[in-house]
Design a protein around this motif. Structure first.
Motif, PDB file in Angstrom:
ATOM      1  N   ASP A 125      46.149  34.948  37.811  1.00 22.15           N
ATOM      2  CA  ASP A 125      45.197  33.905  38.222  1.00 22.15           C
ATOM      3  C   ASP A 125      43.805  34.116  37.639  1.00 22.15           C
ATOM      4  O   ASP A 125      43.197  33.183  37.109  1.00 22.15           O
ATOM      5  N   GLY A 126      43.303  35.326  37.722  1.00 19.03           N
ATOM      6  CA  GLY A 126      41.930  35.578  37.303  1.00 19.03           C
ATOM      7  C   GLY A 126      41.753  35.883  35.833  1.00 19.03           C
ATOM      8  O   GLY A 126      40.651  35.746  35.293  1.00 19.03           O
ATOM      9  N   ILE A 127      42.843  36.292  35.158  1.00 19.38           N
ATOM     10  CA  ILE A 127      42.712  36.719  33.762  1.00 19.38           C
ATOM     11  C   ILE A 127      43.596  35.893  32.816  1.00 19.38           C
ATOM     12  O   ILE A 127      43.096  35.225  31.905  1.00 19.38           O
ATOM     13  N   LEU A 128      44.919  35.927  33.013  1.00 15.95           N
ATOM     14  CA  LEU A 128      45.821  35.293  32.064  1.00 15.95           C
ATOM     15  C   LEU A 128      45.607  33.792  31.941  1.00 15.95           C
ATOM     16  O   LEU A 128      45.543  33.251  30.827  1.00 15.95           O
ATOM     17  N   LEU A 129      45.514  33.093  33.082  1.00 17.70           N
ATOM     18  CA  LEU A 129      45.358  31.637  33.033  1.00 17.70           C
ATOM     19  C   LEU A 129      44.060  31.235  32.341  1.00 17.70           C
ATOM     20  O   LEU A 129      44.041  30.329  31.501  1.00 17.70           O
ATOM     21  N   SER A 170      33.958  32.771  33.906  1.00 23.08           N
ATOM     22  CA  SER A 170      35.050  32.927  34.868  1.00 23.08           C
ATOM     23  C   SER A 170      35.945  34.093  34.505  1.00 23.08           C
ATOM     24  O   SER A 170      36.363  34.870  35.370  1.00 23.08           O
ATOM     25  N   LEU A 171      36.237  34.248  33.203  1.00 24.51           N
ATOM     26  CA  LEU A 171      37.081  35.357  32.756  1.00 24.51           C
ATOM     27  C   LEU A 171      36.399  36.690  33.011  1.00 24.51           C
ATOM     28  O   LEU A 171      37.044  37.651  33.475  1.00 24.51           O
ATOM     29  N   SER A 172      35.112  36.773  32.738  1.00 22.14           N
ATOM     30  CA  SER A 172      34.379  38.021  32.980  1.00 22.14           C
ATOM     31  C   SER A 172      34.404  38.403  34.450  1.00 22.14           C
ATOM     32  O   SER A 172      34.653  39.564  34.810  1.00 22.14           O
ATOM     33  N   LEU A 173      34.160  37.427  35.316  1.00 19.96           N
ATOM     34  CA  LEU A 173      34.185  37.691  36.753  1.00 19.96           C
ATOM     35  C   LEU A 173      35.589  38.044  37.217  1.00 19.96           C
ATOM     36  O   LEU A 173      35.774  38.918  38.080  1.00 19.96           O
ATOM     37  N   GLY A 174      36.595  37.373  36.642  1.00 18.42           N
ATOM     38  CA  GLY A 174      37.974  37.673  37.005  1.00 18.42           C
ATOM     39  C   GLY A 174      38.375  39.081  36.615  1.00 18.42           C
ATOM     40  O   GLY A 174      39.064  39.777  37.370  1.00 18.42           O
ATOM     41  N   VAL A 175      37.940  39.523  35.439  1.00 20.54           N
ATOM     42  CA  VAL A 175      38.236  40.890  34.997  1.00 20.54           C
ATOM     43  C   VAL A 175      37.577  41.907  35.921  1.00 20.54           C
ATOM     44  O   VAL A 175      38.188  42.912  36.316  1.00 20.54           O
ATOM     45  N   MET A 176      36.328  41.643  36.318  1.00 18.87           N
ATOM     46  CA  MET A 176      35.632  42.563  37.226  1.00 18.87           C
ATOM     47  C   MET A 176      36.326  42.640  38.575  1.00 18.87           C
ATOM     48  O   MET A 176      36.483  43.722  39.159  1.00 18.87           O
ATOM     49  N   ASP A 177      36.776  41.489  39.083  1.00 15.26           N
ATOM     50  CA  ASP A 177      37.499  41.479  40.355  1.00 15.26           C
ATOM     51  C   ASP A 177      38.791  42.269  40.257  1.00 15.26           C
ATOM     52  O   ASP A 177      39.166  43.004  41.185  1.00 15.26           O
ATOM     53  N   LEU A 207      42.119  47.264  41.186  1.00 15.73           N
ATOM     54  CA  LEU A 207      42.866  48.414  40.676  1.00 15.73           C
ATOM     55  C   LEU A 207      42.266  49.739  41.136  1.00 15.73           C
ATOM     56  O   LEU A 207      43.000  50.697  41.435  1.00 15.73           O
ATOM     57  N   THR A 208      40.942  49.797  41.201  1.00 20.98           N
ATOM     58  CA  THR A 208      40.277  51.058  41.534  1.00 20.98           C
ATOM     59  C   THR A 208      40.151  51.291  43.036  1.00 20.98           C
ATOM     60  O   THR A 208      39.812  52.401  43.449  1.00 20.98           O
ATOM     61  N   THR A 209      40.436  50.284  43.831  1.00 22.23           N
ATOM     62  CA  THR A 209      40.358  50.438  45.285  1.00 22.23           C
ATOM     63  C   THR A 209      41.735  50.277  45.922  1.00 22.23           C
ATOM     64  O   THR A 209      42.396  51.267  46.237  1.00 22.23           O
TER      65      THR A 209
END
Length: 465
Positions: free
Chosen positions: A385-389, A441-448, A453-455
């Protein structure tokens, strides 16, 4: 290469595209994402994104598909050169990822539908009261935990994928077109009936206020989280960035007015998403559920089961609701499987039934871990949802806006006539504002996703490995 099929009628194409768009993205995903985004605040951002970004973007996918008469890999290679076939592969990966967990979620709806046929939702919740007391958790949440994972979830995942593979194996006209002509009208009629029923409930007015009365201060304060959520939801629910509309448009004739078709599809899809909110949120608040954003992917099951257990006529409504979503899920799933099936048919010359069975089988296996732990659903859903699309949509905008704009305007004009300055306005909308919004949107999606992954995911790994 095997001869390609075409749609028998314009209605068939429209309903197939709408069916792809209105599935779980509208009825499962929209309510919990809207709830997490504050209801009306999210709705405003979502509608803006659909109108300003979704409409130009769906036209891009349409012209690419119809021009090339190919699947996403073949289409991008034909327009951009050999290197672009690897970028086109992103769409195949996206279809794999989404359908793998989508099938599991669809299986949950089938299970809840069958549970409603078996007994009332109130009596079902009663059977989980002791376990809920021990866990210190809401009864409906414990019930969802039991039904959403384990051998039963595995069985219903298997059943749903088998039906999906069967429909796609039958082909465009005998399978996809026929199925969606039956399913989409049924979905609309059932949702309208449920929305009317929800309007009669005592206490439903608070749900309408939550859903329809935006506080613009909330939007301004939370835009960094609302933007990627709205972008992902808009693309998810319109089936953009996953190759579906490219593939479906590849079966179209040149005499079709793509702008008219795009407006029709977006109108139906957005209307059904909006209608879903008019069903879900009034029911939530009428049942005393005032925090509809809690629970993530399981929110709709937990909250709706609680509501159906307490409201008069809830059992019948629950059967209708969960049954409707199961139908909608199938209409979307067949479109996702068609993308990856078309790839094998077009590029490798594989027979349709072999392609659908082979690809469907691999997707099925990828979804199996989700049936045993929901952390894998979050892992796949947030990535898709946040990256691939968004990435898939972004590369298409770059291809059409900057590399091959002339063909796009020429293709869009077929079935319409001379576009004049409107064609260039569309291209410049694709070139600048849409690409900028998608990059943000992609930048924010990657950060999310990195944060997840880290939490959450790293915590799960620590506990289970």
């Amino acid at each position: 290469m095997a001869q390609r099929e075409t749609w028998a009628t314009r209605t068939g194409f429209i309903l197939a595209a709408v069916g792809s768009a209105v599935g779980l993205g509208n009825i499962w995903r929209f309510p919990f994402v809207a709830g997490e985004g504050g209801g009306a605040a999210f709705l405003v951002m979502y509608l803006l994104f659909v109108g300003l970004i979704g409409f130009p973007a769906i036209l891009v996918e349409f012209v690419v598909g119809r021009r090339t008469e190919r699947n996403p890999v073949g289409a991008l290679m034909q327009l951009g050169g050999n290197t672009w076939k690897y970028i086109g592969g992103v769409f195949i990966v996206t279809g794999f990822v989404i359908l793998s967990y989508y099938s599991v979620v669809a299986g949950w709806f089938i299970r809840y539908f069958l549970e409603g046929l078996r007994s009332s939702y109130a009596s079902q919740l009663a059977g989980f009261e002791s376990a809920a007391a021990e866990a210190g958790a809401p009864v409906a949440a414990v019930m969802f935990g039991e039904l959403s994972t384990g051998i039963d979830a595995f069985v219903f995942h298997t059943l749903f994928m088998a039906v999906t593979i069967g429909v796609v194996a039958l082909g465009i006209r005998r399978g996809i077109e026929l199925a969606t002509k039956l399913m989409v009208p049924a979905i609309v009629l059932l949702l309208v009936g449920m929305a009317v029923w929800a309007f009669t409930l005592s206490g439903s007015s608070a749900g309408y206020e939550y859903y329809l009365s935006p506080e613009f201060g909330v939007i301004l304060d939370n835009w960094t989280s609302l933007l990627p959520a709205a972008a992902g939801q808009a693309f998810f629910t319109l089936s953009l960035g996953m190759g579906v509309m490219i593939t479906y448009a590849s079966y179209l004739g040149e005499d079709r007015n793509l702008t008219k078709d795009a407006l029709t599809i977006i109108g139906f899809d957005t209307g059904i998403a909006f209608l879903t909110g008019l069903v879900v949120f009034p029911i939530f608040f009428a049942a005393g559920i005032t925090e509809p954003g809690e629970g993530g992917p399981g929110a709709i099951f937990v909250s709706m089961t609680e509501a159906f257990a307490t409201l008069s006529g809830g059992r019948i409504l629950g059967i209708l609701f969960f049954g409707t979503v199961a139908i909608a899920a199938l209409s979307s799933a067949i479109s996702l499987l068609e993308v990856v099936t078309a790839y094998l048919i077009d590029e490798k010359g594989v027979e349709r039934w072999k392609a659908s069975l082979g690809m469907g089988g691999v997707i099925y296996l990828l979804g199996v871990p989700v049936t045993f732990d929901l952390i894998f659903l979050d892992l796949l859903d947030l990535f898709a949802d946040g990256i691939l699309l968004v990435f898939g949509a972004l590369v298409l905008m770059i291809l059409v806006g900057w590399i091959a704009p002339q063909f796009a305007v020429e293709e869009l004009s077929k079935g319409i006539g001379d576009l004049g300055s409107l064609g260039q306005a569309w291209i410049w909308a694709v070139r600048v504002p849409i690409i900028i919004v998608l990059l943000v949107s992609l930048s924010l999606g990657v950060m999310d996703y990195v944060e997840f992954l880290t939490t959450d995911f790293s915590g799960w790994l620590t506990e289970n490995l």
